[in-house]
Design an enzyme around this catalytic site. Structure first.
Site, PDB file in Angstrom:
ATOM      1  N   LYS A  78       0.862  -1.179   0.000  1.00 56.33           N
ATOM      2  CA  LYS A  78       0.000   0.000   0.000  1.00 56.33           C
ATOM      3  C   LYS A  78       0.900   1.232   0.000  1.00 56.33           C
ATOM      4  O   LYS A  78       1.947   1.240   0.667  1.00 56.33           O
ATOM      5  CB  LYS A  78      -0.873  -0.035   1.260  1.00 56.33           C
ATOM      6  CG  LYS A  78      -1.904   1.072   1.375  1.00 56.33           C
ATOM      7  CD  LYS A  78      -2.746   0.876   2.647  1.00 56.33           C
ATOM      8  CE  LYS A  78      -3.869   1.905   2.751  1.00 56.33           C
ATOM      9  NZ  LYS A  78      -4.709   1.689   3.965  1.00 56.33           N
ATOM     10  N   SER A 153      -9.671   1.559   2.873  1.00 54.07           N
ATOM     11  CA  SER A 153      -8.778   2.339   2.034  1.00 54.07           C
ATOM     12  C   SER A 153      -7.707   1.517   1.321  1.00 54.07           C
ATOM     13  O   SER A 153      -7.147   1.978   0.336  1.00 54.07           O
ATOM     14  CB  SER A 153      -8.083   3.392   2.897  1.00 54.07           C
ATOM     15  OG  SER A 153      -7.225   2.767   3.845  1.00 54.07           O
ATOM     16  N   SER A 177      -9.987  -0.875   6.955  1.00 52.49           N
ATOM     17  CA  SER A 177      -9.335  -0.610   5.670  1.00 52.49           C
ATOM     18  C   SER A 177      -8.602  -1.793   5.049  1.00 52.49           C
ATOM     19  O   SER A 177      -8.240  -1.747   3.881  1.00 52.49           O
ATOM     20  CB  SER A 177      -8.354   0.561   5.805  1.00 52.49           C
ATOM     21  OG  SER A 177      -9.055   1.779   5.772  1.00 52.49           O
TER      22      SER A 177
END
Lengths: 490, 488
Positions: A78, A153, A177
């Site tokens: 990420k 996210s 997330s």
């Protein structure tokens, strides 16, 4: 090449037996990323040269007989993890050109093991969002249906695994997330107990809630990844110095007699019928495996979302103060003085949702409001944690849905922040309680979208989650189904 | 006009600690190096960086708390103080707000008439310092500001007093006492000019007899005892004049300009920041158990008050001498090193406060840099005590020692300064002096006994100072009293 649908262990065996080299594997992934990324918008930065250098180094290590299970395995991160020398945007304009000057601890640990890091993955800006639509660089697309969101996210991290554009990835989870996009993309995602994995070098959203975790194709892969990144880090004062068990070793044996709690507050009217169907089927599967279902109560569940949006935004308003245009990141300076430089840089650098949360958090901490908002939220948080600890007196794990619905169409909730916030209604409590929780594939909607189940465990009982999830995987095939818009060939 | 009002002063002191590394990272705290050369992701406030508390900082805070009679909190919290400024890399300062490490302490100060007065200490907390802004002063750089973060994240203690002081003199007495203590503890180098010990003063006045406090003004960042006194005095006058003219004091922060001796308003109450303090989620609560506190208590260095008692009671020094010697830790240490080698504390004290300190002052040196070590000084004192040299010769030996760094015995030997105690040799000179000065002898015998000094002086001169002055005196008196055999 069919390597992109394998598990980490199977691939490791191929590398060790010289059936394939890490360079070949890495080149294959890079090729697939190159071919698919335009359509799915999963990678924000592709580290071709760095990845190939890591692959070559891994091959040398394998040749010397010094390989770890992750040596030579292509992974991705990420874009919230600092990785030395690599652009780290956190999904934001304000860090569009920020080159990380050091490695986060999780990344350093993967590098030590000889993993290959393919690049940086799309995400909601500063990890604030549930659909990846808050990315400053456009939303990632769901490999199961490109008109739908990936969730967020860590949307890019989930989609990269689902689209076979990395063997496994790292995400972060502040209110769901990791788990929510894992559910939407049909992969395994684990949010470890707060303090299990170091946060050092991970861009902070809400420091008391943020936790790093793996996103993988299978529970076993998840165990391998967690084992690699977990453990005390002297650079993170909130990391906990307790033994990291051998998570893979715990994956054997049956789950007869395991007590699975079903919180009544999570199974209320209005739950999406398809989600309900999948969870009911999951309960049946566990029952068949010999587990015992126990109704439990988490009475303060209703307050979790409100509590979360006070604590997380308060911390975020402070955490994001450092993006001021002075030392790094975007600076807009029209020569109108310091205060204007701050205003203009932050106005131009942050997106709408980030600004909204900074304002909410600033307000919650303001003199005269602190007690009514932040302090009260902290008290509620304690009650929520106590709910869980009380429930865990009776059960080993808690089973719930991950998200109220399967992945929704892009754009559906972008104008309704409150609806978007409710996407995390089932995942937020585990963050507030600071305990571990895992999302794993449990079925599909009629439209063919994946639906996950959530297993919530006692603090530091990740091994239990993995064991139960692994048992589930042995009798189901949801996790091994392939998304239609997949980079990797089957 | 001022006499109508009672002055109320509370002080906030920022004590910069002398730890080797910063409070939340491993960077060096050395002063004066190349800008930004002592920085890392943590003190630069880079994304992802996290603070880790320096244990030495906590120990220093505990020491300071114990030395100022504070309660040490078993559990204390770090908090974020949020505001934007370019010298503050994270956009917040890590400090303590609720639950500081030390609370409810006090210091006794000496006030007018030699009486003791107790000044309350509200709290002591730990925090990080900010960086420094430098403003461009060359043609190319003018108009630009530069940020140096070497100082960012260096450890500070903030010591907050109760509003217990009633004059600038009391404020100074309190500050000096606190200053002395932190230096004795080794917590701070005490350097006011470099900003190691900075003071904010809250000053208000009220008509005598009034219970409620007046509105206060906060005087910011004053860096010498003299300026603090000036600033407070100026503020008292300013407020008294305001009130006399029927005006009102407003709550504000004022900056004192030491060049003009005048302060000006920096910001009013309505412009005061809302710092939005909240517990720092990156740091866990600091838990201090009794064992740790006791371990630190037993290793606490001796403090000035206890030294004072020891010097007066055990060493028998005068009150004045004792207070001069303890004023600076280094001087006290020097004195104690001397006493350890030589048990005449009084003469050690005299020499340190006399010859040594005069010489140090002349050369602008501190005692730590004295070329004459305690061992060397004691070398002189021992030779005086065993009558090898006289007090006057000792001064000569000291001068040579200061210049050359030689030991006393070598100087005495090389320069032939050994005192003459051979009565035969002395008698010869005495006789010669009497013989050479018949007029003075007559005067003396006629009753001008003051002339004894003249005769002794002559003998000392002729012996080049080496004759034992006591012996000379005694012999001379004897000989002058009765005509010598054969003398006409």
């Amino acid at each position: 090449m069919s390597s992109t649908s394998l598990t980490i262990r199977a691939l490791h065996d191929k590398l060790i037996s010289s059936e394939i080299t890490s360079r070949q594997l890495t080149e294959s992934f890079l090729q697939e990323i190159g071919a698919t990324n335009d359509a799915l918008n999963i990678y924000l930065t592709i580290c071709r040269d760095e990845a190939l250098a890591m692959a070559d180094a891994a091959d040398r290590r394998i040749e010397k007989g010094d390989a770890d299970i992750l040596t030579g395995i292509p992974l991705a991160l990420k874009d919230i993890f600092l990785s030395e020398g690599v652009r780290t945007t956190c999904g934001s304009q304000i860090l569009e050109n920020f080159i990380a000057p050091y490695d986060s601890t999780a990344v350093a640990r993967l590098k030590e093991r000889g993993a290959v890091l393919l690049g940086k993955l799309n995400m909601d800006e500063f990890a604030m969002g549930s659909s990846n639509e808050n990315s400053a660089f456009g939303a990632a697309r769901n490999p199961w249906d490109t008109s739908c969101v990936t969730g967020g996210s860590s949307g890019g991290s989930a989609a990269a695994v689902a689209a076979r554009m990395a063997m496994a990835t790292l995400g972060t989870d502040t209110g769901g997330s990791i788990r929510q996009p894992a559910s939407h993309c049909g992969v395994v995602g684990l949010k470890p107990t707060y303090g299990r994995v170091s946060r050092y070098g991970v861009i902070a959203y809400a420091s008391s809630l943020d936790q790093v975790g793996p996103m993988t194709r299978s529970v076993e892969d998840c165990a391998i990844m967690l084992g690699a990144i977990a453990g005390y880090d002297p650079l993170d004062s909130t990391s906990i110095d307790t033994l990291v068990p051998d998570y893979c070793a715990g994956l054997i044996g049956d789950i007869k007699g395991v007590r699975i709690g079903l919180p009544k507050e999570y199974f209320v009217d209005g739950l999406d019928p398809e989600v309900k169907r999948v969870i009911d089927a999951t309960i049946a599967t566990y029952t068949d495996l010999g587990a015992q279902m126990v109704e439990v109560s988490l009475p303060h569940t209703d307050y979790a979302v409100a509590c979360y949006y006070l604590i997380a935004t308060a911390e975020a308003s402070s955490n994001l103060a450092r993006y001021d245009g002075v030392r790094f990141g975007k600076r807009v300076d029209k020569g109108d003085g310091l205060i204007e430089m701050y205003r203009q840089s932050r106005a131009a650098g942050f997106g709408a949702e980030v600004k909204r949360r900074i304002m909410l958090g600033t307000y919650a901490l303001s003199s005269g409001y602190y007690d009514a908002y932040y302090l009260k939220a902290q008290k509620v948080r304690t009650l929520i944690r106590q709910d869980f600890l009380a429930a865990f007196e009776k059960v080993d794990v808690i089973l719930t849905p991950v998200a109220p619905t399967p992945a929704f169409p892009l754009g559906e909730k972008t104008n309704d922040p409150l609806q978007m916030y409710l996407s995390d209604i089932f995942t937020i409590p585990a963050n507030l309680a600071g305990t571990c929780a895992m999302s794993l594939p449990a079925g599909f909607s009629d439209a063919g979208l994946p639906i996950g189940q959530q297993l919530i465990g006692k603090p530091f009982a990740e091994a239990s989650l993995l064991k139960i999830g692994h048992a589930f995987e042995q009798v189901t095939d949801w996790h091994s189904r392939q998304a239609p818009n997949c980079g990797g060939t089957i | 006009m001022r006499d109508k009002y009672e002055v109320v002063i509370g002080l906030e002191v920022h004590v910069q600690m002398t730890t080797r590394t910063k409070i939340f990272c491993g960077c060096s705290t050395t002063f004066g190096n190349e800008p930004n050369s002592q920085t890392c992701p943590v003190c630069l406030g880079l994304p992802g960086a996290l603070p880790v508390l320096n244990k030495q900082v906590v120990e220093n805070a505990i020491m300071t708390g114990l030395a100022t009679n504070c309660k040490i909190a078993p559990r204390s919290l770090f908090a974020r103080k949020n505001y934007f400024y370019p010298d503050l890399p994270k956009g917040y300062q890590i400090s303590q707000f609720e639950l500081p490490i030390c609370e409810q302490g006090w210091l006794d100060i000496e006030v007018e008439g030699g009486k003791q007065k107790r000044i309350g200490i509200t709290r002591i907390h730990m925090e990080e310092d900010a960086g420094k802004l430098l403003h461009g002063d060359t043609p190319e750089s003018s108009g630009n500001s530069f940020v140096d973060l070497n100082r960012a994240c260096t450890p500070l203690l903030e010591v907050v007093s109760e509003p217990d002081m009633r004059s600038s003199d009391e404020a100074i007495a309190y500050l000096k006492k606190l200053h002395q203590i932190v230096i004795y503890l080794g917590v701070c180098d005490g350097n006011l000019e470099e900003g190691s010990f900075r003071c904010d003063a809250n000053v208000s006045i009220r008509p005598r007899g009034q219970k409620e406090l007046g509105t206060r003004a906060e005087l910011k960042n004053i860096n010498s005892f003299r300026f603090i006194k000036q600033a407070i005095e100026y503020e008292i006058d300013r407020q008294a004049e305001l009130l006399e003219d029927g005006g009102k004091v407003i709550q504000e922060t004022r900056l004192f300009d030491s060049n003009t001796g005048v302060s000006r308003s920096m910001r009013g109450k309505e412009e005061a920041h809302d710092y939005r303090y909240f517990p720092d989620p990156d740091l866990v609560p600091l838990v201090i158990d009794e064992t740790w506190i006791e371990a630190i208590r037993t290793e606490l260095p001796e403090l000035p008050e206890s030294k004072y008692r020891r010097y007066t009671e055990t060493f028998g020094l005068q009150a004045y001498d004792a207070s001069v010697l303890i004023a600076e830790k280094a001087v006290a240490e020097y004195f104690e090193a001397c006493v350890a080698l030589f048990d005449d504390a009084k003469s050690c004290a005299n020499w340190i406060m006399g010859e040594l300190s005069r010489r140090l002052n002349d050369n602008g040196l501190t005692i730590a840099h004295s070329p004459v070590t305690p061992e060397m000084l004691v070398g002189i004192l021992q030779r005086v005590a065993d009558n090898t040299i006289s007090g006057n010769i000792a001064k000569k030996v000291f001068e040579t020692m200061w210049q050359s760094g030689q030991e006393a015995d070598i100087i005495i030997e090389e320069q032939g300064l050994k005192q003459v105690t051979d009565s035969g040799a002395i008698e010869k000179i005495v006789d010669a002096v009497i013989a050479a000065n018949p007029e003075q002898v007559a005067d003396y015998r006629a009753g001008k006994e003051k002339l004894i000094g003249f005769f002794v002086g002559k003998v000392m001169q002729q012996s080049k100072g080496k004759a034992n002055p006591g012996m000379v005196n005694e012999l001379m008196k004897k000989k002058l009293a009765f005509p010598l055999y054969g003398e006409k």
